[in-house]
Motif scaffolding. Structure first.
Motif, PDB file in Angstrom:
ATOM      1  N   ILE A  36       0.826  -1.203   0.000  1.00  0.00           N
ATOM      2  CA  ILE A  36       0.000   0.000   0.000  1.00  0.00           C
ATOM      3  C   ILE A  36       0.865   1.260   0.000  1.00  0.00           C
ATOM      4  CG2 ILE A  36      -1.873   1.211   1.180  1.00  0.00           C
ATOM      5  CD1 ILE A  36      -2.641  -1.447   2.486  1.00  0.00           C
ATOM      6  N   LYS A  37       0.449   2.242  -0.776  1.00  0.00           N
ATOM      7  CA  LYS A  37       1.168   3.514  -0.845  1.00  0.00           C
ATOM      8  C   LYS A  37       1.007   4.295   0.462  1.00  0.00           C
ATOM      9  CE  LYS A  37       0.679   4.014  -5.868  1.00  0.00           C
ATOM     10  NZ  LYS A  37       0.112   4.840  -6.965  1.00  0.00           N
ATOM     11  N   PRO A  38       2.032   5.029   0.871  1.00  0.00           N
ATOM     12  CA  PRO A  38       1.976   5.779   2.143  1.00  0.00           C
ATOM     13  C   PRO A  38       0.773   6.712   2.238  1.00  0.00           C
ATOM     14  CG  PRO A  38       4.221   5.761   1.306  1.00  0.00           C
ATOM     15  CD  PRO A  38       3.357   5.156   0.225  1.00  0.00           C
ATOM     16  N   GLU A  39       0.435   7.406   1.139  1.00  0.00           N
ATOM     17  CA  GLU A  39      -0.684   8.339   1.191  1.00  0.00           C
ATOM     18  C   GLU A  39      -2.009   7.620   1.420  1.00  0.00           C
ATOM     19  OE1 GLU A  39       0.432   7.989  -3.297  1.00  0.00           O
ATOM     20  OE2 GLU A  39       1.447   7.932  -1.333  1.00  0.00           O
ATOM     21  N   ASP A  40      -2.124   6.384   0.955  1.00  0.00           N
ATOM     22  CA  ASP A  40      -3.342   5.616   1.190  1.00  0.00           C
ATOM     23  C   ASP A  40      -3.404   5.110   2.630  1.00  0.00           C
ATOM     24  OD1 ASP A  40      -4.482   5.919  -1.329  1.00  0.00           O
ATOM     25  OD2 ASP A  40      -3.349   4.253  -2.169  1.00  0.00           O
ATOM     26  N   VAL A  41      -2.245   4.766   3.184  1.00  0.00           N
ATOM     27  CA  VAL A  41      -2.208   4.386   4.599  1.00  0.00           C
ATOM     28  C   VAL A  41      -2.674   5.563   5.451  1.00  0.00           C
ATOM     29  CG1 VAL A  41      -0.738   3.707   6.533  1.00  0.00           C
ATOM     30  CG2 VAL A  41      -0.379   2.680   4.276  1.00  0.00           C
ATOM     31  N   THR A  42      -2.195   6.743   5.138  1.00  0.00           N
ATOM     32  CA  THR A  42      -2.602   7.946   5.873  1.00  0.00           C
ATOM     33  C   THR A  42      -4.113   8.160   5.793  1.00  0.00           C
ATOM     34  OG1 THR A  42      -0.461   9.008   5.463  1.00  0.00           O
ATOM     35  CG2 THR A  42      -2.296  10.443   6.053  1.00  0.00           C
ATOM     36  N   ALA A  43      -4.686   7.918   4.626  1.00  0.00           N
ATOM     37  CA  ALA A  43      -6.114   8.149   4.417  1.00  0.00           C
ATOM     38  C   ALA A  43      -6.990   7.190   5.216  1.00  0.00           C
ATOM     39  CB  ALA A  43      -6.443   8.051   2.931  1.00  0.00           C
ATOM     40  N   ILE A  44      -6.489   6.002   5.512  1.00  0.00           N
ATOM     41  CA  ILE A  44      -7.316   4.993   6.194  1.00  0.00           C
ATOM     42  C   ILE A  44      -6.858   4.722   7.628  1.00  0.00           C
ATOM     43  CG2 ILE A  44      -7.885   3.839   4.028  1.00  0.00           C
ATOM     44  CD1 ILE A  44      -5.791   1.687   4.737  1.00  0.00           C
ATOM     45  N   ARG A  45      -5.851   5.444   8.096  1.00  0.00           N
ATOM     46  CA  ARG A  45      -5.256   5.110   9.390  1.00  0.00           C
ATOM     47  C   ARG A  45      -6.271   5.067  10.524  1.00  0.00           C
ATOM     48  NH1 ARG A  45      -0.134   4.648  10.631  1.00  0.00           N
ATOM     49  NH2 ARG A  45       0.565   5.799   8.769  1.00  0.00           N
ATOM     50  N   SER A  46      -7.263   5.926  10.490  1.00  0.00           N
ATOM     51  CA  SER A  46      -8.244   5.962  11.574  1.00  0.00           C
ATOM     52  C   SER A  46      -9.069   4.684  11.648  1.00  0.00           C
ATOM     53  CB  SER A  46      -9.179   7.168  11.397  1.00  0.00           C
ATOM     54  OG  SER A  46      -9.926   7.059  10.188  1.00  0.00           O
ATOM     55  N   GLU A  47      -9.127   3.913  10.575  1.00  0.00           N
ATOM     56  CA  GLU A  47      -9.903   2.670  10.566  1.00  0.00           C
ATOM     57  C   GLU A  47      -9.051   1.446  10.894  1.00  0.00           C
ATOM     58  OE1 GLU A  47     -13.058   1.794   7.838  1.00  0.00           O
ATOM     59  OE2 GLU A  47     -12.736   3.698   6.788  1.00  0.00           O
ATOM     60  N   LEU A  48      -7.744   1.624  11.025  1.00  0.00           N
ATOM     61  CA  LEU A  48      -6.860   0.489  11.302  1.00  0.00           C
ATOM     62  C   LEU A  48      -6.762   0.241  12.796  1.00  0.00           C
ATOM     63  CD1 LEU A  48      -3.965   1.295   8.804  1.00  0.00           C
ATOM     64  CD2 LEU A  48      -5.998  -0.114   8.429  1.00  0.00           C
ATOM     65  N   LYS A  49      -6.739  -1.026  13.169  1.00  0.00           N
ATOM     66  CA  LYS A  49      -6.583  -1.401  14.560  1.00  0.00           C
ATOM     67  C   LYS A  49      -5.131  -1.207  14.986  1.00  0.00           C
ATOM     68  CE  LYS A  49      -8.012  -5.521  13.657  1.00  0.00           C
ATOM     69  NZ  LYS A  49      -8.419  -6.953  13.762  1.00  0.00           N
ATOM     70  N   PRO A  50      -4.884  -0.982  16.271  1.00  0.00           N
ATOM     71  CA  PRO A  50      -3.499  -0.882  16.739  1.00  0.00           C
ATOM     72  C   PRO A  50      -2.751  -2.188  16.482  1.00  0.00           C
ATOM     73  CG  PRO A  50      -5.032  -0.088  18.405  1.00  0.00           C
ATOM     74  CD  PRO A  50      -5.858  -0.755  17.346  1.00  0.00           C
ATOM     75  N   SER A  51      -1.470  -2.099  16.190  1.00  0.00           N
ATOM     76  CA  SER A  51      -0.647  -3.292  15.973  1.00  0.00           C
ATOM     77  C   SER A  51      -0.246  -3.850  17.330  1.00  0.00           C
ATOM     78  CB  SER A  51       0.606  -2.929  15.158  1.00  0.00           C
ATOM     79  OG  SER A  51       0.246  -2.299  13.946  1.00  0.00           O
ATOM     80  N   SER A  52      -0.971  -4.854  17.768  1.00  0.00           N
ATOM     81  CA  SER A  52      -0.719  -5.411  19.096  1.00  0.00           C
ATOM     82  C   SER A  52      -0.140  -6.825  19.025  1.00  0.00           C
ATOM     83  CB  SER A  52      -2.011  -5.408  19.916  1.00  0.00           C
ATOM     84  OG  SER A  52      -3.052  -6.068  19.194  1.00  0.00           O
ATOM     85  N   HIS A  53      -0.894  -7.749  18.408  1.00  0.00           N
ATOM     86  CA  HIS A  53      -0.430  -9.136  18.330  1.00  0.00           C
ATOM     87  C   HIS A  53       0.387  -9.336  17.050  1.00  0.00           C
ATOM     88  CE1 HIS A  53      -0.369 -13.486  18.642  1.00  0.00           C
ATOM     89  NE2 HIS A  53      -0.831 -13.553  17.405  1.00  0.00           N
TER      90      HIS A  53
END
Length: 272
Positions: A36-53
């Protein structure tokens, strides 16, 4: 914007649909991943779960540390991706060392990335380095005709490349570097990942004997188009063999003329 409404997710889903319609994905066959391109990661970051496991990848890909991938799930059916993306694909985060991954979106009913994920990531790592980040797609499927050819042609890069080039004039233009062939190996492990990675340093196409094909590319259209072209060429080859074999073909000088007119470099090793 919801993740499933993002352009890159819609493009990813389109490939899974088109590949299924082509007959390349029986049951849960094949897998697919996109860096995934960095700008797309930025656009969806609020919907991503924290990286825990985190789960060990099984291979080390340090140049992919901190990257996000969209990938099909293990045991999931390509035909179901468009019906319910959240259950069949995932967005995965690679830790900074490039040794572990965490699912940050998708696979809501449980599951893991494709069992071929180590092979995908190793190939992504190689192609990212070789193309200075230009390539973002790795696609694996089970096309009938290319698999059929692995039972009758010698499992050699030169033999397959030359056979496929000769079937359609456009083929040397579309994959001028040729194709590589991996002898039969148990899928899903480190050994086949390493063997495929060696070929990906030279080619964008790696054929797995009696199994399928891996293609790498810059974007969805080019990668799907590459696989489609290789399989169509294989289909013609199968028909030619069934009709008794070639009576005539493109001459060696014809390939050289083609390379000159289209300004491409054809591997001379496949022309002698």
């Amino acid at each position: 914007m919801r993740i499933t409404e993002m352009e890159f997710v819609e493009g990813f889903i389109r490939v899974t649909e088109d590949g299924f319609k082509k007959g390349w994905h029986e049951r849960n066959g094949g897998n697919f991943s996109y860096r995934i391109k960095p700008e797309d990661v930025t656009a969806i970051r609020s919907e991503l779960k924290p990286s825990s496991h985190f789960t060990p990848i099984g291979v080390s890909v340090p140049n992919l540390g901190g990257e996000y991938f969209l990938v099909t799930g293990s045991g999931k059916f390509m035909r179901n991706v468009s019906l319910c993306p959240e259950d069949n694909i995932a967005i995965v985060y690679i830790d900074e060392k490039g040794e572990n991954y965490s699912i940050v979106w998708g696979l809501e009913k449980g599951g893991t990335p494709t069992s071929e994920f180590p092979t995908h990531l190793m190939n992504h790592s190689i192609k990212k380095e070789l193309t200075k980040g230009k390539y973002r797609v790795i696609y694996h499927s089970h096309p009938v005709n290319i698999i059929a050819l692995t039972f009758v042609l010698p499992l050699e890069d030169k033999v397959f490349t030359r056979a496929l080039w000769e079937m359609m004039t456009e083929c040397p233009v579309i994959f001028p570097d040729g194709v590589g062939v991996v002898p039969w190996m148990v899928p899903g492990g480190r050994d086949i990942a390493i063997a495929t990675g060696k070929l990906m340093k030279k080619y964008d196409v790696a054929i797995w004997a009696h199994h399928g094909i891996f293609c790498a590319g810059e974007d969805f259209d080019n990668t799907f188009g590459l696989m489609d072209t290789v399989e169509k060429s294989a289909e013609i080859c199968v028909k030619v063999l069934a009709m008794g074999g070639k009576r005539q073909t493109i001459p060696v000088q014809g390939f050289r003329d083609l390379a000159k007119d289209f300004n491409i470099d054809l591997a001379e090793e496949f022309l002698d």
